[in-house]
Design a protein around this motif. Structure first.
Motif, PDB file in Angstrom:
ATOM      1  N   ARG B 453       1.345  -1.007   0.186  1.00 56.93           N
ATOM      2  CA  ARG B 453       0.107  -0.297  -0.107  1.00 56.93           C
ATOM      3  C   ARG B 453       0.709   1.206   0.619  1.00 56.93           C
ATOM      4  N   ILE B 454       1.845   1.101   1.251  1.00 58.78           N
ATOM      5  CA  ILE B 454       2.965   2.260   0.658  1.00 58.78           C
ATOM      6  C   ILE B 454       3.722   2.801  -0.744  1.00 58.78           C
ATOM      7  N   LEU B 455       3.367   1.598  -1.584  1.00 57.53           N
ATOM      8  CA  LEU B 455       4.138   1.560  -2.692  1.00 57.53           C
ATOM      9  C   LEU B 455       3.502   2.324  -3.959  1.00 57.53           C
ATOM     10  N   ASP B 456       2.342   1.536  -3.454  1.00 59.60           N
ATOM     11  CA  ASP B 456       1.066   2.357  -4.067  1.00 59.60           C
ATOM     12  C   ASP B 456       1.100   3.800  -3.875  1.00 59.60           C
ATOM     13  N   ASN B 457       0.682   4.353  -3.331  1.00 56.73           N
ATOM     14  CA  ASN B 457       0.590   5.556  -2.324  1.00 56.73           C
ATOM     15  C   ASN B 457       1.539   6.782  -2.833  1.00 56.73           C
ATOM     16  N   LEU B 458       2.765   5.966  -3.224  1.00 54.18           N
ATOM     17  CA  LEU B 458       4.562   6.837  -3.550  1.00 54.18           C
ATOM     18  C   LEU B 458       3.891   7.313  -4.570  1.00 54.18           C
ATOM     19  N   SER B 459       3.292   6.174  -5.462  1.00 52.49           N
ATOM     20  CA  SER B 459       3.019   6.840  -7.010  1.00 52.49           C
ATOM     21  C   SER B 459       2.340   8.854  -6.870  1.00 52.49           C
ATOM     22  N   LYS B 460       1.833   8.942  -5.911  1.00 51.24           N
ATOM     23  CA  LYS B 460       1.147  10.476  -5.918  1.00 51.24           C
ATOM     24  C   LYS B 460       2.248  11.191  -5.203  1.00 51.24           C
ATOM     25  N   TRP B 461       3.083  10.993  -5.398  1.00 51.96           N
ATOM     26  CA  TRP B 461       3.995  11.205  -4.972  1.00 51.96           C
ATOM     27  C   TRP B 461       4.095  12.163  -5.546  1.00 51.96           C
TER      28      TRP B 461
END
Lengths: 461, 461
Positions: B453-461
Motif C-alpha cells: 500500500r505504501i508503494l502504491d501511495n508513493l506514486s501520488k507523491w
C-alpha cells in the motif's frame, strides 16, 4: 656412612627416575572443580596408589561422594611413632590457557636462574610437593627396606574445590587416620635458600552470588532507562564491601581478629622482607589492603574480602547492546584468629541483602568455609623437623605464616585431634593457580632430601 | 479491482511461499559480531541478492572491509520518485543458547494468542522485517510487472556490530544511493493492532574497558590483602556512574539534552501507555532510571548509561581463589537531542581515568557511536505512508519515539542528505536480542501488505 647418608645418596643417584615419575603424574589433568575431569581425578588417585604400593605401602583408592582419597599405610612392627603425611593430587583449572607458553599438562624442564625448573599445572601445587615425600619414602625403603617411623599417607582430590568429602571421610575413618602428628606438604619456603615451617594459616569463606532483575535479557534500546541492570546492582554492592581505609565494611567482620603480639610483629619485622620485590614480581605497581599495615601482616595475619570472579551480560567478541537478566560473582573471605566462618558468611549475606534495591533478587551459593589456625609451636616434633631442615639447607627454618587456607589442617585438629606441621618447598614465584606454574628442580630434589632427613630425625622422637 | 487490491490478493494467496523464503533466510546464522560467522554473513547477503534478482532488481553483493552490503535497483523509465529501502541481514549472537526452547537457527511456527508466530534468531530483527518489503515488491512485480516508484534496496550486514563499513561505503557510492527518501524497516509498532512511524531515535556510544592491576593472575591466599583487585576497581568505577536520583554522573553528560516539548509530552501521556504491563512482560519488578520521569520518556527521550557486559577472574564451575590480573566490561550510552557522541565518549573516559587508584591501568576500546535523531514531521511522504498504514490497519499510526539506535538513519542524513521514515512491524514482546526471538505471522503478513500500500501511495507523491 650412616643410614640417612646412604638414603641421601640413593636420592641423588635416583633423581632422574623421580623426575620421570613426577612428569607422569603431571600429565594427568586432575582438575577437581570441573566435573568434566572426574575420570582424570580418579586416574591420578590410582597412579598414586600404584606408586605407594610399589614402594611397599598397603595402599588403596578410597571412594567418597566426590573425588576419591588415596590412603596408604606403612606399619613397621616396632616403630615408636606414627605420622600422617597429607598432600593433594588435584589441581586448579589451567585457564587462561592462552597465557601458557606450552600446554599445562605437558610438563617440561626449562632453564632458570636457579638451574632447571619443572613447568606444568600442579608442578608445585601440589603434585611436585607431595611427591617429595613419596620419593623420600621410596629411597628409605630401597636403601634400608624400612621407614624409621610408621607412616600413613593421605592424598586428597578436592583440595582445590573446597574439600567437601573431607569431613564425612574423616568421620567414617577416624581410627584408621589418627596418628601422633600430621605433616602437610603444600606450602612455601621463606625464600629459595631458606626453609620454613608454617605455623599460621588463614581460613576461607567462599560464596557465589547471583543477582536477578528481569525475566530475560533485554535490549538496552527498548528497555534502557526503566530496566534495572543487575551488573550495576553488583557494582554498587561490591563498592560497599570496603571502607576508604581498605578495611572490610561488613558489620561484625572483625569479631575475633586480634592485633599481632608485639614479639611476633618484631620477629616479622626482623625478616627484612622486601615488599617492593614481592609486589613487583607479581606486576603490582601499588599496594591495596588495610592502611598502615605491612605486606607480611596483611597476608599472614589480616582478613580480606576478594571478588574472585564476575560475569554478566555479553562478554564475547564485539558488542551486544543487552541488559542482562542476571549477573553473578564469586567472593571469598580470608579469615584469621578466631573469626567464625559461619558468622562471616551470614554477616556478608545480610549486609548485601539489606542493601538490595526493590525488585532485585539475590541468590547465595556456598563454596566451603574453614576457620583460621594458629599451630602450637611447642610440639616435640617441631625441633626434630626444624633440625632436619637446617641440616639440609644450612640455615635455621623460619616459623612463618601463610596467607592461603589449607582446610585439612583445621580438619585434622577438629575431627582427629591431631596437630600438623606444614613443611613445603614451594617458592612465592611458583605461579601456583596461574599460567606457567613451575617448581624448581632444586625444590624437588632438596625437598625429597629434606623429608628423608625428617623421617630419620622422627625416629628419635 | 484496483491494481493495489490485486497486489494484496497476490500477497494473501502467496503467503506460504513468502514464509518459506523467510525460513530459508533465517536458517543462515549471519552473526556479524563474531568473526567465526563471516562466511555465513556473506551467504545471507548472496541469498538476498538472489531473491532481489529473481524479482527483477539489478542486484549485487557489494564488498566492504567488513561484511558485504546488498545493493539492488529497480529503475522504471517514467517513475516520478525514487525511494531507498534499508534493512539488515545480520543478527545478534543467540547466547545464552541454553534458554532457547529450540535451536535459534532452526525457524519454526508456534501457536500464540495472536495466531501463529515465527520463532528464530532474526525472525523479527531484522530478517522478517526486511522481507516484508521484498515480498511486497515481489507481489507488485508479479501482478503488474512494475513497481510504482523507483526503488533502491540497501541491506547491511553490520547493523548489530556498529556498522563500521557504512560511512566508507556511503562516501564511495553517494550518487548510486541517493534517493528522495529512505525507508527503514527495523522498528516496532505501537502495539499489535496499531501501526507506528518512528520520528525520534536515540544515539549510541559503545565502549569496552579493561582494568589491569597485576602482571598475572594471583593466588588470593598469597596476595590477598596487598594485591589490587581489578574487579573491585571496576565495581568502584561503575558505582560512580549514576547519582542517587538515577541520573548519569559523568560531568557534561547532559549537555545538549532538552526537556520534552509540552505538546509532545501531552501527546505521549494521552497514549495510555501501561507501564506496569511493559515492565511486567520483561519480568521487571521495579523501575530504574531517572526519578520522576515516565517509562516512555525514559526510553524515547532520555539518555542512559548501561553496563552491557562484565567479565573478570574465574567464572566457570566451582570456585577458584584467584585475584585476576585484569577485568573488562562493555558500557554503552544511549543519547538524545543534541548530545555529541564524541564528547560523551571523551567525558566518560576522563571521568573514569581521573578516579583511577594508583597502580591501575585502564584501556578503552571504541565500539561505534552515533548521535540521536529527530526526524522532520513535515515530509510530504509522511502523510502518504501514514494513510497507507491507516488503510491496512484501520487505525491512525502513532508518531512515536524509539529507544534503540539505528545509526543508518544518521548516516542517511549526514552522508547522503536524505531523510528517513522508520516503519516497522515488530512488537515490544518480540524478544529481539534475547532467547526465543519471534515475529508474529500476522506482523509478517500485514507488514507485506502495508508496504504494498505504501508503494502504491508513493506514486501520488
Amino acid at each position: 656412612m650412616s643410614e640417612v647418608d646412604k638414603v641421601l645418596a640413593e636420592i641423588d643417584s635416583g633423581l632422574e627416575g623421580s623426575l620421570s615419575r613426577l612428569f607422569d603424574f603431571l600429565r594427568i589433568p586432575s582438575i577437581s572443580t570441573d566435573p568434566a575431569y572426574k575420570s582424570e581425578c580418579r586416574r591420578a588417585a590410582q597412579w598414586a596408589v600404584d606408586q605407594l604400593a610399589g614402594i611397599g605401602f598397603e595402599a588403596r583408592v578410597a571412594d567418597t561422594n566426590g573425588h576419591p582419597m588415596v590412603v596408604a599405610h606403612y606399619r613397621p612392627p616396632h616403630a615408636s611413632r606414627h605420622v600422617l603425611f597429607y598432600g593433594h593430587y588435584d589441581v586448579q583449572p589451567p585457564d587462561p590457557l592462552a597465557l601458557w607458553t606450552t600446554p599445562p599438562f605437558e610438563p617440561r624442564l626449562e632453564d632458570s636462574s636457579r638451574g632447571k625448573r619443572i613447568v606444568a599445572r600442579g608442578s608445585s601445587d601440589d603434585k611436585g610437593q607431595l611427591l617429595t615425600f613419596i620419593e623420600a619414602a621410596r629411597a628409605w625403603m630401597k636403601t634400608t627396606n624400612a621407614l624409621p617411623v610408621a607412616v600413613t599417607v593421605l592424598l586428597e582430590g578436592e583440595e582445590e574445590s573446597g574439600s567437601p568429602s573431607l569431613k564425612p571421610f574423616f568421620d567414617a575413618n577416624k581410627d584408621e587416620l589418627k596418628a601422633d602428628l600430621a605433616f602437610v606438604c603444600d606450602s612455601s619456603q621463606w625464600d629459595a635458600t631458606t626453609p620454613a615451617i608454617v605455623t599460621r594459616l588463614r581460613g576461607l569463606v567462599g560464596e557465589e552470588i547471583t543477582i536477578t532483575t528481569a525475566g530475560r535479557d533485554l535490549h538496552s534500546g527498548m528497555y534502557g532507562g526503566p530496566a534495572l541492570n543487575p551488573i550495576r546492582v553488583l557494582a554498587n554492592l561490591f563498592s560497599s564491601l570496603h571502607n576508604d581505609d581498605g578495611s572490610v565494611a561488613v558489620p561484625g567482620f572483625y569479631d575475633g581478629v586480634s592485633e599481632l603480639p608485639e614479639a611476633t610483629a618484631a620477629q616479622w619485622k626482623g625478616l627484612g622482607f622486601d615488599e617492593a620485590a614481592f609486589l613487583g614480581e607479581a606486576g603490582l605497581r601499588a599496594q591495596s589492603g588495610e592502611r598502615g599495615r605491612s605486606v607480611l601482616e596483611k597476608v599472614w595475619a589480616r582478613p580480606t574480602c576478594e571478588i574472585n570472579g564476575i560475569n554478566g551480560g555479553y562478554t564475547g567478541e564485539g558488542f551486544k547492546t543487552v541488559i542482562a537478566a542476571s549477573a553473578s560473582a564469586k567472593v571469598s573471605f580470608r579469615l584469621v584468629g578466631k573469626q567464625d566462618p559461619v558468622k562471616v558468611r551470614a554477616a556478608f549475606r545480610k549486609y548485601l541483602t539489606d542493601q538490595l534495591p526493590e525488585g532485585v533478587s539475590i541468590d547465595f551459593h556456598e563454596h566451603g568455609g574453614s576457620a583460621a589456625l594458629e599451630l602450637p609451636e611447642d610440639s616435640p616434633a617441631l625441633p626434630l623437623a626444624a633440625n632436619a631442615l637446617r641440616d639440609e639447607w644450612g640455615k635455621e627454618p623460619i616459623l612463618m605464616g601463610s596467607g592461603g587456607s589449607i582446610p585439612i589442617v583445621g580438619a585434622f585438629k577438629r575431627d582427629l585431634g591431631m596437630d600438623a606441621l606444614l613443611i613445603g618447598f614451594a617458592l612465592d614465584d611458583d605461579r601456583i593457580h596461574s599460567p606457567n606454574e613451575k617448581y624448581e628442580l632444586s625444590s624437588f630434589h632438596k625437598g625429597v632430601r629434606s623429608w628423608a632427613r625428617i623421617l630419620d630425625n622422627l625416629s628419635k622422637w
